[in-house]
Design a protein around this motif. Structure first.
Motif, PDB file in Angstrom:
ATOM      1  N   PHE A 159      -9.808 -21.984  50.668  1.00  0.00           N
ATOM      2  CA  PHE A 159      -9.081 -21.365  49.713  1.00  0.00           C
ATOM      3  C   PHE A 159      -9.922 -20.959  48.490  1.00  0.00           C
ATOM      4  CE2 PHE A 159      -5.977 -24.389  51.304  1.00  0.00           C
ATOM      5  CZ  PHE A 159      -5.174 -23.699  52.147  1.00  0.00           C
ATOM      6  N   VAL A 160      -9.814 -19.584  48.132  1.00  0.00           N
ATOM      7  CA  VAL A 160     -10.626 -19.094  46.982  1.00  0.00           C
ATOM      8  C   VAL A 160      -9.741 -18.484  46.005  1.00  0.00           C
ATOM      9  CG1 VAL A 160     -12.530 -17.363  46.164  1.00  0.00           C
ATOM     10  CG2 VAL A 160     -12.767 -18.506  48.632  1.00  0.00           C
ATOM     11  N   GLY A 186     -13.069 -17.670  41.146  1.00  0.00           N
ATOM     12  CA  GLY A 186     -14.069 -17.933  42.080  1.00  0.00           C
ATOM     13  C   GLY A 186     -13.789 -19.381  42.938  1.00  0.00           C
ATOM     14  N   GLN A 187     -13.308 -20.211  42.157  1.00  0.00           N
ATOM     15  CA  GLN A 187     -13.259 -21.807  42.591  1.00  0.00           C
ATOM     16  C   GLN A 187     -12.885 -21.831  44.088  1.00  0.00           C
ATOM     17  OE1 GLN A 187     -10.207 -24.196  40.569  1.00  0.00           O
ATOM     18  NE2 GLN A 187     -10.868 -26.034  41.515  1.00  0.00           N
ATOM     19  N   GLU A 188     -13.398 -22.620  44.961  1.00  0.00           N
ATOM     20  CA  GLU A 188     -13.156 -22.789  46.412  1.00  0.00           C
ATOM     21  C   GLU A 188     -12.708 -24.321  46.425  1.00  0.00           C
ATOM     22  OE1 GLU A 188     -15.988 -21.302  49.133  1.00  0.00           O
ATOM     23  OE2 GLU A 188     -16.741 -19.775  47.649  1.00  0.00           O
ATOM     24  N   HIS A 217     -16.351 -11.925  49.604  1.00  0.00           N
ATOM     25  CA  HIS A 217     -15.766 -12.319  50.896  1.00  0.00           C
ATOM     26  C   HIS A 217     -15.611 -11.245  51.835  1.00  0.00           C
ATOM     27  CE1 HIS A 217     -16.122 -16.407  49.462  1.00  0.00           C
ATOM     28  NE2 HIS A 217     -15.504 -15.956  48.175  1.00  0.00           N
ATOM     29  N   LEU A 218     -15.124 -10.023  51.341  1.00  0.00           N
ATOM     30  CA  LEU A 218     -14.458  -9.139  52.355  1.00  0.00           C
ATOM     31  C   LEU A 218     -15.651  -8.164  52.878  1.00  0.00           C
ATOM     32  CD1 LEU A 218     -11.811  -9.900  51.385  1.00  0.00           C
ATOM     33  CD2 LEU A 218     -11.083  -7.557  51.766  1.00  0.00           C
ATOM     34  N   PRO A 226      -2.414 -14.090  44.161  1.00  0.00           N
ATOM     35  CA  PRO A 226      -3.093 -14.115  45.561  1.00  0.00           C
ATOM     36  C   PRO A 226      -4.142 -15.007  45.413  1.00  0.00           C
ATOM     37  CG  PRO A 226      -3.927 -12.082  44.206  1.00  0.00           C
ATOM     38  CD  PRO A 226      -2.935 -12.938  43.325  1.00  0.00           C
ATOM     39  N   VAL A 227      -4.416 -15.415  46.775  1.00  0.00           N
ATOM     40  CA  VAL A 227      -5.517 -16.448  47.051  1.00  0.00           C
ATOM     41  C   VAL A 227      -6.382 -15.799  48.344  1.00  0.00           C
ATOM     42  CG1 VAL A 227      -3.973 -17.745  48.749  1.00  0.00           C
ATOM     43  CG2 VAL A 227      -5.912 -18.741  47.620  1.00  0.00           C
ATOM     44  N   LEU A 228      -7.519 -16.168  48.519  1.00  0.00           N
ATOM     45  CA  LEU A 228      -8.272 -15.731  49.782  1.00  0.00           C
ATOM     46  C   LEU A 228      -8.296 -16.916  50.703  1.00  0.00           C
ATOM     47  CD1 LEU A 228     -11.192 -13.603  48.016  1.00  0.00           C
ATOM     48  CD2 LEU A 228      -8.885 -13.086  48.426  1.00  0.00           C
ATOM     49  N   VAL A 229      -8.075 -16.649  51.979  1.00  0.00           N
ATOM     50  CA  VAL A 229      -8.145 -17.867  52.965  1.00  0.00           C
ATOM     51  C   VAL A 229      -9.129 -17.422  53.815  1.00  0.00           C
ATOM     52  CG1 VAL A 229      -6.676 -19.051  54.616  1.00  0.00           C
ATOM     53  CG2 VAL A 229      -5.758 -18.038  52.885  1.00  0.00           C
TER      54      VAL A 229
END
Length: 570
Positions: free
Chosen positions: A372-373, A378-380, A322-323, A392-395
């Motif tokens: 949200f990841v 890896g669940q979105e 994602h980054l 932590p979560v990836l937004v």
């Protein structure tokens, strides 16, 4: 122009693995490292490198480049195993650096593992031959592994400086385009400073650190994000003072990791995400996570010794996905005014990495639905609100208002419960609820419950972590000329009036040091007693993750209560 078959194949099958077209030997932030038994040769590497490649990792700290490995006999160099390993890395799309270290058995004047200052000519020849032999394949050369570790008992920063100077001159003569790294254990800025002052000035192109201890505070959810975010700024302040021409050199964390058994596999994954997010945010050029696969250093790997992935493996895969290989840092925000979140320009748009800084939960609402990841799985999911935790979560699809806030904060230090840059003093007051005003116990107020004694607030002096303190980095961190300070503690013996006491140990210009006043015995339990220390050589850099401690000689002398501690600039 025809593309060689191997490169064309790699591009088709593993398009994210090829180095950037502008300079194939430059680094990105997502690196990986290994212990000794996982990195000696191609056979070792084949047990785990393919799984690293599968998630997009392509920057390896080092292969088998030690002195004894390539010069087993005084009159003979042997690069066969190293060449096989480098060929394997090339086939896998892996870019590797190198470690210049070791003291071969035939050089017997020094004990094994010590700096070979007895034979600088031999050391120089080793460096020259290996850099010349690997020219065009290895660019980044780190001198030694986390000194002063693995040096002789009585060897000094001046001895390491000799090794660095010799390595730098030999490496540059063999390959002017290579880069030579100055190293230190943990975040030992005082050691780096001493090495530069001893003669290594201008003889390095980058800095390497292994700030495990500072990361421990993040793993323990101690709220020490501001301390972690201050690692690179402290190094740059030191370089600006001691070696201005090198103040902007790359800074690498060539080891950083978390024990999956001691801390837990999920915690290892959580702290990995935080380490990369905050490392990239403060300008770390590459973080070589230690390590890819469990080896001789315990359960530190992304995968265990049998090859089974841990949640940290999935988490790093999600970060890279994602980054992107070279994310752009956009800035930081505090969600709901207190939860750290770091924004990046990612592979397909802006990405926010967010968490609560202590073991709390907080509902976060967004101005529109976002993605949200969960990095560990890896669940979105998608929604306009989230219950945020210390995991932590990836937004994804970050709202523009948050991106604007992040951009406005980009060049500001991350606050830690307030802005203490202009304050004259900071303090912590112990009670049923701990009040931290710019001064914090190492493990925060989660370290233990407060002890109420004599009708007033206090904490037992023998509570683990409760006697270890960190000042807000904005209040005081590295200065070329130490700022005189006074530390004050208010203490009292326990109800049993047990003999109790401690000594003040603090970060000084030369590293950890005991205050000149030595041992302090708490007089009695009749009243609260104030003890003061005047310090003229304090240099706070958090190289062990804290700034000072009240140390007792075992639990039996910890029978006292601590009411408050204050640090004042004199």
């Amino acid at each position: 122009m025809k593309i060689p078959f191997l490169i064309a194949f790699a591009f088709v099958v593993f398009p994210t693995l090829l180095p950037a077209a502008d300079d194939p030997l430059e680094l990105g932030p997502f690196g990986i490292g290994s212990c000794h038994v996982r990195g000696r040769n191609a056979g070792d590497s084949k047990t785990w490198i393919p799984q690293m490649r599968e998630i997009g990792l392509r920057y390896l700290r080092s292969g088998g480049t030690g002195w004894s490995m390539v010069q087993p006999e005084k009159e003979r160099f042997d690069f066969k195993e190293l060449d096989e390993q480098l060929d394997y890395f090339s086939q896998q799309g892996i870019l590797t650096g190198g470690l210049l270290l070791g003291n071969p058995g035939w050089n017997t004047a020094d004990a094994p593992g010590s700096l070979p200052v007895n034979n600088l000519a031999g050391w120089s020849e080793y460096v020259s031959e290996i850099v010349k032999h690997t020219r065009g394949r290895v660019k980044w050369w780190e001198v030694w592994n986390e000194p002063p570790n693995f040096t002789g008992r009585d060897q000094t920063p001046a001895d390491y400086a000799k090794i660095v100077i010799s390595a730098y001159d030999a490496a540059k003569a063999a390959d002017p385009a290579c880069r030579v790294g100055l190293a230190a254990k943990s975040s030992h800025v005082q050691y780096l400073e001493a090495v530069i002052e001893a003669g290594a000035k201008d003889h390095f192109d980058y800095i390497t650190l292994h700030p495990y201890e500072i990361l421990d505070g993040i793993a323990d959810d101690a709220g020490t994000e501001a301390v972690f975010m201050n690692i690179v700024p402290v190094v740059r302040k030191m370089l600006a003072a001691k070696n201005p021409a090198k103040k902007d050199v790359p800074i690498l964390f060539t080891e950083l990791g978390c024990d999956a058994e001691k801390k837990g596999a999920d915690v290892q994954a959580n702290v990995l995400v935080k380490a990369y997010a905050m490392g990239i945010a403060q300008g770390v050029s590459c973080i070589h996570w230690f390590e890819g696969m469990d080896g001789d250093s315990g359960p530190m790997g992304l995968i265990d010794a049998s090859g089974k992935p841990r949640p940290s493996y999935t988490a790093l895969a999600q970060m890279i996905r994602h980054l992107g290989q070279k994310p752009g840092y956009l800035g930081w925000v505090l969600m709901n005014g207190k939860n750290p979140a770091f924004a990046f320009q990612g592979a397909a748009g802006p990405v926010l990495v967010a968490w609560t800084s202590r073991k709390t939960r907080d509902e976060i609402r967004f101005s529109k639905p976002v993605g949200f990841v969960n990095p560990r799985t890896g669940q979105e999911t998608r929604a306009d609100k989230l219950t945020l935790t210390s995991a932590p979560v990836l937004v994804l699809g970050v709202p523009e208002d948050l991106l604007k806030q992040a951009a406005s904060n980009k060049n500001k230090p991350l606050p830690w419960g307030g802005d203490y840059r202009e304050e004259k003093s900071v303090s912590v007051t112990i009670g049923e609820r701990q009040v931290e005003k710019g001064l914090h116990t190492f493990a925060g107020d989660s370290v233990a419950q407060a002890v109420v004694a004599y009708g007033g607030p206090a904490r037992s002096g023998n509570v683990p972590g409760g006697n270890v303190f960190v000042v807000d980095p904005g209040f005081l961190s590295y200065t070329a000329t130490p700022v005189p300070i006074e530390i004050t503690a208010v203490v009292r013996r326990n109800e049993a009036n047990d003999n109790a006491g401690f000594k003040l140990v603090y970060e000084s210009t030369s590293g950890l040091k005991t205050a000149a006043s030595g041992w302090y015995t708490v007089p009695d339990n009749e009243k609260w007693h104030t003890v003061k220390w005047q310090l003229d050589d304090a240099r706070f850099v958090n190289y062990w993750g804290y700034n000072f401690a009240l140390e007792s000689d075992g639990p039996k002398y910890g029978g006292y209560y601590l009411q408050s501690v204050t640090v004042t600039k004199r």
